[in-house]
Design a protein around this motif. Structure first.
Motif, PDB file in Angstrom:
ATOM      1  N   TYR A  73       0.877  -1.080   0.067  1.00  0.00           N
ATOM      2  CA  TYR A  73      -0.008  -0.134   0.045  1.00  0.00           C
ATOM      3  C   TYR A  73       0.779   1.331  -0.014  1.00  0.00           C
ATOM      4  O   TYR A  73       1.355   1.798   0.993  1.00  0.00           O
ATOM      5  N   LYS A  75       0.281   4.495  -1.000  1.00  0.00           N
ATOM      6  CA  LYS A  75      -0.607   5.755  -0.807  1.00  0.00           C
ATOM      7  C   LYS A  75       0.071   6.681  -1.757  1.00  0.00           C
ATOM      8  O   LYS A  75      -0.181   7.889  -1.334  1.00  0.00           O
ATOM      9  N   GLU A  78      -3.191   8.793  -2.726  1.00  0.00           N
ATOM     10  CA  GLU A  78      -3.846   9.571  -1.660  1.00  0.00           C
ATOM     11  C   GLU A  78      -3.168  10.855  -1.364  1.00  0.00           C
ATOM     12  O   GLU A  78      -3.762  11.938  -0.975  1.00  0.00           O
ATOM     13  N   HIS A 100      -6.542   6.179  -8.704  1.00  0.00           N
ATOM     14  CA  HIS A 100      -7.682   6.646  -7.771  1.00  0.00           C
ATOM     15  C   HIS A 100      -8.980   5.754  -7.836  1.00  0.00           C
ATOM     16  O   HIS A 100      -9.738   5.739  -6.899  1.00  0.00           O
ATOM     17  N   LEU A 103      -8.518   2.852  -5.866  1.00  0.00           N
ATOM     18  CA  LEU A 103      -8.307   3.045  -4.449  1.00  0.00           C
ATOM     19  C   LEU A 103     -10.055   2.942  -4.052  1.00  0.00           C
ATOM     20  O   LEU A 103     -10.141   2.628  -3.044  1.00  0.00           O
ATOM     21  N   LYS A 104     -10.664   3.696  -5.050  1.00  0.00           N
ATOM     22  CA  LYS A 104     -12.334   3.611  -4.657  1.00  0.00           C
ATOM     23  C   LYS A 104     -12.766   2.523  -4.687  1.00  0.00           C
ATOM     24  O   LYS A 104     -13.523   2.230  -3.642  1.00  0.00           O
ATOM     25  N   GLN A 107     -11.605   0.599  -1.242  1.00  0.00           N
ATOM     26  CA  GLN A 107     -12.383   1.389  -0.294  1.00  0.00           C
ATOM     27  C   GLN A 107     -13.796   0.618  -0.081  1.00  0.00           C
ATOM     28  O   GLN A 107     -14.434   0.527   0.685  1.00  0.00           O
ATOM     29  N   MET A 133      -6.541  -3.368  -4.594  1.00  0.00           N
ATOM     30  CA  MET A 133      -5.170  -2.676  -4.284  1.00  0.00           C
ATOM     31  C   MET A 133      -4.152  -3.306  -4.954  1.00  0.00           C
ATOM     32  O   MET A 133      -3.239  -2.629  -5.264  1.00  0.00           O
ATOM     33  N   LYS A 136      -4.221  -0.981  -8.030  1.00  0.00           N
ATOM     34  CA  LYS A 136      -3.553   0.711  -7.715  1.00  0.00           C
ATOM     35  C   LYS A 136      -2.234   0.370  -7.587  1.00  0.00           C
ATOM     36  O   LYS A 136      -1.461   1.152  -7.875  1.00  0.00           O
ATOM     37  N   GLU A 140       0.169   2.672  -9.747  1.00  0.00           N
ATOM     38  CA  GLU A 140       1.051   3.666  -8.877  1.00  0.00           C
ATOM     39  C   GLU A 140       2.539   3.472  -9.467  1.00  0.00           C
ATOM     40  O   GLU A 140       2.940   4.475  -9.717  1.00  0.00           O
TER      41      GLU A 140
END
Length: 154
Positions: A73, A75, A78, A100, A103-104, A107, A133, A136, A140
């Motif tokens: 993770y 971040k 974020e 993003h 990430l949504k 969550q 994740m 993500k 990233e």
């Protein structure tokens, strides 16, 4: 399968289908072929998630398929503003936008899992959160490589 779990699975199937179409639409705005290929890859991953959920719902998978993989993770999303999916979107912004989005999704699944006591529904939701994740993390990684390319100086 209990009614509540079936309802959760149907919601998740819809989310995965929505994500698949989002990435397909985004790919049509991207001129850079390697970037487009990465977004088409993630669109395909979302289609695989939908298939997994349908197979699970229809009893074609056992509970042993719910293993959760280790994730990292970072971040990054974020701490960066979410870009818009504009026709002239830059390569690094494509990956940041995708991060993003993932990430949504993470969550969404995590928050749903928190609403459930231990058991198969919670395990399935945490598995899906883990998958999002991982996406993500990949987006990233691609973002940092596009936004901060390696120079000859190291």
């Amino acid at each position: 399968m209990e009614k509540q779990l079936l309802e959760l699975i149907e919601i998740a199937i819809g989310k995965e289908e929505e994500a698949h179409h989002f990435y397909l639409d985004l790919s049509k705005k991207i001129l850079d072929e390697p970037t487009r290929d990465a977004i088409l890859w993630i669109a395909d991953e979302e289609a695989k998630h939908k298939k997994f959920l349908i197979d699970y719902r229809d009893g074609r998978l056992g509970t042993d398929k719910l293993r959760i993989n280790e994730i990292t993770y970072y971040k990054i999303a974020e701490h960066q503003k979410e870009p818009e999916a504009a026709p002239d979107i830059k390569r690094e912004d494509v990956f940041l936008l995708a991060a993003h989005r993932e990430l949504k999704a993470f969550q969404f699944y995590t928050e749903l899992a928190e609403l459930h006591p231990g058991g198969i529904a919670k395990e399935m939701l945490l598995r899906m959160a883990s998958e999002e994740m991982k996406h993500k993390e990949k987006m990233e990684y691609l973002y940092t490589n596009a936004a901060f390319p390696q120079t000859d100086g190291g």
